[in-house]
Design a protein around this motif. Structure first.
Motif, PDB file in Angstrom:
ATOM      1  N   PRO A 111       6.484  22.001  44.612  1.00 10.03           N
ATOM      2  CA  PRO A 111       7.874  21.976  43.961  1.00 10.03           C
ATOM      3  C   PRO A 111       8.666  23.161  44.325  1.00 10.03           C
ATOM      4  O   PRO A 111       9.645  23.199  44.057  1.00 10.03           O
ATOM      5  CB  PRO A 111       7.717  21.514  42.635  1.00 10.03           C
ATOM      6  N   ALA A 112       8.290  24.269  44.847  1.00 12.18           N
ATOM      7  CA  ALA A 112       8.911  25.420  45.356  1.00 12.18           C
ATOM      8  C   ALA A 112      10.274  24.980  46.006  1.00 12.18           C
ATOM      9  O   ALA A 112      10.207  24.497  46.845  1.00 12.18           O
ATOM     10  CB  ALA A 112       7.977  26.308  46.011  1.00 12.18           C
ATOM     11  N   PRO A 113      11.280  25.630  45.464  1.00 13.50           N
ATOM     12  CA  PRO A 113      12.518  25.154  46.002  1.00 13.50           C
ATOM     13  C   PRO A 113      12.984  26.086  47.305  1.00 13.50           C
ATOM     14  O   PRO A 113      13.886  25.709  47.876  1.00 13.50           O
ATOM     15  CB  PRO A 113      13.594  25.142  44.986  1.00 13.50           C
ATOM     16  N   ARG A 114      12.345  27.135  47.240  1.00 15.13           N
ATOM     17  CA  ARG A 114      12.720  28.169  48.465  1.00 15.13           C
ATOM     18  C   ARG A 114      11.631  29.027  48.783  1.00 15.13           C
ATOM     19  O   ARG A 114      10.652  29.104  48.232  1.00 15.13           O
ATOM     20  CB  ARG A 114      14.022  28.939  48.261  1.00 15.13           C
ATOM     21  N   ALA A 115      11.581  29.944  49.949  1.00 17.10           N
ATOM     22  CA  ALA A 115      10.459  30.553  50.524  1.00 17.10           C
ATOM     23  C   ALA A 115      10.159  31.868  49.443  1.00 17.10           C
ATOM     24  O   ALA A 115      11.101  32.137  48.551  1.00 17.10           O
ATOM     25  CB  ALA A 115      11.034  31.259  51.814  1.00 17.10           C
ATOM     26  N   LEU A 116       9.091  32.452  49.526  1.00 18.84           N
ATOM     27  CA  LEU A 116       8.845  33.618  48.855  1.00 18.84           C
ATOM     28  C   LEU A 116       9.775  34.767  49.117  1.00 18.84           C
ATOM     29  O   LEU A 116      10.096  34.756  50.445  1.00 18.84           O
ATOM     30  CB  LEU A 116       7.308  34.035  49.188  1.00 18.84           C
ATOM     31  N   ASP A 117       9.985  35.761  48.343  1.00 18.46           N
ATOM     32  CA  ASP A 117      10.953  36.711  48.690  1.00 18.46           C
ATOM     33  C   ASP A 117      10.149  37.659  49.607  1.00 18.46           C
ATOM     34  O   ASP A 117       8.827  38.029  49.269  1.00 18.46           O
ATOM     35  CB  ASP A 117      11.488  37.386  47.301  1.00 18.46           C
ATOM     36  N   SER A 118      11.074  38.283  50.497  1.00 13.67           N
ATOM     37  CA  SER A 118      10.318  39.086  51.519  1.00 13.67           C
ATOM     38  C   SER A 118      10.344  40.668  51.092  1.00 13.67           C
ATOM     39  O   SER A 118      11.117  40.783  50.077  1.00 13.67           O
ATOM     40  CB  SER A 118      11.222  39.205  52.852  1.00 13.67           C
ATOM     41  N   LYS A 119       9.273  41.308  51.349  1.00 14.60           N
ATOM     42  CA  LYS A 119       8.986  42.665  50.911  1.00 14.60           C
ATOM     43  C   LYS A 119       9.180  43.657  52.255  1.00 14.60           C
ATOM     44  O   LYS A 119       8.518  43.094  53.276  1.00 14.60           O
ATOM     45  CB  LYS A 119       7.848  42.933  50.098  1.00 14.60           C
ATOM     46  N   ALA A 120       9.687  44.723  52.193  1.00  9.42           N
ATOM     47  CA  ALA A 120       9.594  45.493  53.308  1.00  9.42           C
ATOM     48  C   ALA A 120       8.408  46.263  53.319  1.00  9.42           C
ATOM     49  O   ALA A 120       7.956  46.955  52.438  1.00  9.42           O
ATOM     50  CB  ALA A 120      10.812  46.597  53.166  1.00  9.42           C
ATOM     51  N   ILE A 121       7.822  46.145  54.602  1.00  8.06           N
ATOM     52  CA  ILE A 121       6.456  47.037  54.770  1.00  8.06           C
ATOM     53  C   ILE A 121       6.675  47.650  56.317  1.00  8.06           C
ATOM     54  O   ILE A 121       7.364  47.269  57.143  1.00  8.06           O
ATOM     55  CB  ILE A 121       5.252  46.357  54.805  1.00  8.06           C
ATOM     56  N   ARG A 122       5.739  48.417  56.525  1.00  5.56           N
ATOM     57  CA  ARG A 122       5.516  49.011  57.845  1.00  5.56           C
ATOM     58  C   ARG A 122       4.136  49.435  58.306  1.00  5.56           C
ATOM     59  O   ARG A 122       3.226  49.627  56.883  1.00  5.56           O
ATOM     60  CB  ARG A 122       6.410  50.139  58.261  1.00  5.56           C
ATOM     61  N   VAL A 123       3.650  49.313  59.310  1.00  6.24           N
ATOM     62  CA  VAL A 123       2.348  49.860  59.652  1.00  6.24           C
ATOM     63  C   VAL A 123       2.175  51.184  60.113  1.00  6.24           C
ATOM     64  O   VAL A 123       3.210  51.695  60.847  1.00  6.24           O
ATOM     65  CB  VAL A 123       1.712  49.044  60.760  1.00  6.24           C
ATOM     66  N   ASP A 124       1.694  51.829  59.507  1.00  7.79           N
ATOM     67  CA  ASP A 124       1.373  53.546  59.786  1.00  7.79           C
ATOM     68  C   ASP A 124      -0.113  53.772  59.981  1.00  7.79           C
ATOM     69  O   ASP A 124      -0.931  53.813  59.058  1.00  7.79           O
ATOM     70  CB  ASP A 124       1.689  54.265  58.480  1.00  7.79           C
ATOM     71  N   GLY A 125      -0.453  53.667  61.380  1.00  8.48           N
ATOM     72  CA  GLY A 125      -1.664  54.036  61.610  1.00  8.48           C
ATOM     73  C   GLY A 125      -2.408  52.668  61.463  1.00  8.48           C
ATOM     74  O   GLY A 125      -2.099  51.570  61.908  1.00  8.48           O
ATOM     75  N   ASP A 126      -3.558  52.652  60.745  1.00  8.59           N
ATOM     76  CA  ASP A 126      -4.286  51.708  60.270  1.00  8.59           C
ATOM     77  C   ASP A 126      -4.156  50.941  58.860  1.00  8.59           C
ATOM     78  O   ASP A 126      -4.574  50.262  58.092  1.00  8.59           O
ATOM     79  CB  ASP A 126      -5.897  51.749  60.340  1.00  8.59           C
ATOM     80  N   GLN A 127      -2.863  51.652  58.397  1.00 14.03           N
ATOM     81  CA  GLN A 127      -2.396  51.559  56.863  1.00 14.03           C
ATOM     82  C   GLN A 127      -1.290  50.648  57.055  1.00 14.03           C
ATOM     83  O   GLN A 127      -0.272  50.874  57.757  1.00 14.03           O
ATOM     84  CB  GLN A 127      -2.479  52.557  56.248  1.00 14.03           C
ATOM     85  N   ILE A 128      -1.299  49.689  55.974  1.00 13.41           N
ATOM     86  CA  ILE A 128       0.016  48.762  55.827  1.00 13.41           C
ATOM     87  C   ILE A 128       0.765  49.613  54.430  1.00 13.41           C
ATOM     88  O   ILE A 128       0.222  49.741  53.373  1.00 13.41           O
ATOM     89  CB  ILE A 128      -0.045  47.299  55.431  1.00 13.41           C
ATOM     90  N   VAL A 129       1.972  50.142  54.567  1.00 11.86           N
ATOM     91  CA  VAL A 129       2.400  50.689  53.470  1.00 11.86           C
ATOM     92  C   VAL A 129       4.019  50.146  53.164  1.00 11.86           C
ATOM     93  O   VAL A 129       4.569  49.639  54.010  1.00 11.86           O
ATOM     94  CB  VAL A 129       2.680  52.138  53.713  1.00 11.86           C
ATOM     95  N   SER A 130       4.393  50.414  51.895  1.00 12.35           N
ATOM     96  CA  SER A 130       5.709  49.800  51.603  1.00 12.35           C
ATOM     97  C   SER A 130       6.709  50.613  52.166  1.00 12.35           C
ATOM     98  O   SER A 130       6.680  51.999  52.610  1.00 12.35           O
ATOM     99  CB  SER A 130       5.974  50.372  49.982  1.00 12.35           C
TER     100      SER A 130
END
Length: 152
Positions: A132-151
């Motif tokens: 029953p979810a009415p809309r998509a999940l809220d997006s969050k800003a991330i970026r890849v820094d080397g082999d890490q995913i960071v905010s």
């Protein structure tokens, strides 16, 4: 004729009034339990760690996961963030809060992000697969820094 339930002392209350009274009391208890005079949770102890002086404060990042921890065609949940990798090298992030009633999604399996409360599922791009979810999940800003995913 309304269903009347007599109380031991002779007081009578119909079912609708009893339910309404119970709802008001439950709401009042919830509000009272959520209010506090402090901005910190009761269990929070003061931070006594000495402050570290980073020579490059711009490099300070919130590491969410390693790229190797996020399977292609799947994802991981870390804290309040869902990180997915729909295709190799393409990472996306979303709030782990379901858009139906605010439950936390708890699994990423079979190419879907799943909410245990009412059965909503989301595609790896955060869009609703089934309600029953009415809309998509809220997006969050991330970026890849080397082999890490960071905010971001």
């Amino acid at each position: 004729m309304p269903d009347i339930t007599p109380a031991p002392d002779g007081f009578r209350m119909d079912r609708r009034t009893a339910l309404a009274t119970t709802a008001v009391a439950a709401t009042a208890l919830t509000v009272a339990g959520c209010s506090s005079t402090s901005n910190q949770p009761a269990s929070a102890a003061p931070d006594t760690t000495p402050a570290k002086h980073d020579s490059n404060p711009a490099k300070k990042q919130d590491v969410l996961a390693n790229t190797g921890d996020v399977p292609v065609g799947g994802g991981v949940i870390t804290g309040d963030t869902v990180i997915t990798q729909p295709t190799a090298g393409s990472f996306e992030a979303f709030s782990s809060t379901c858009t139906h009633l605010g439950c936390k999604v708890n699994a990423v399996t079979d190419g879907l992000i799943k909410c245990p409360c009412h059965g909503s599922t989301f595609h790896l791009d955060g869009t609703v697969a089934s309600g029953p979810a009415p809309r998509a999940l809220d997006s969050k800003a991330i970026r890849v820094d080397g082999d890490q995913i960071v905010s971001a």
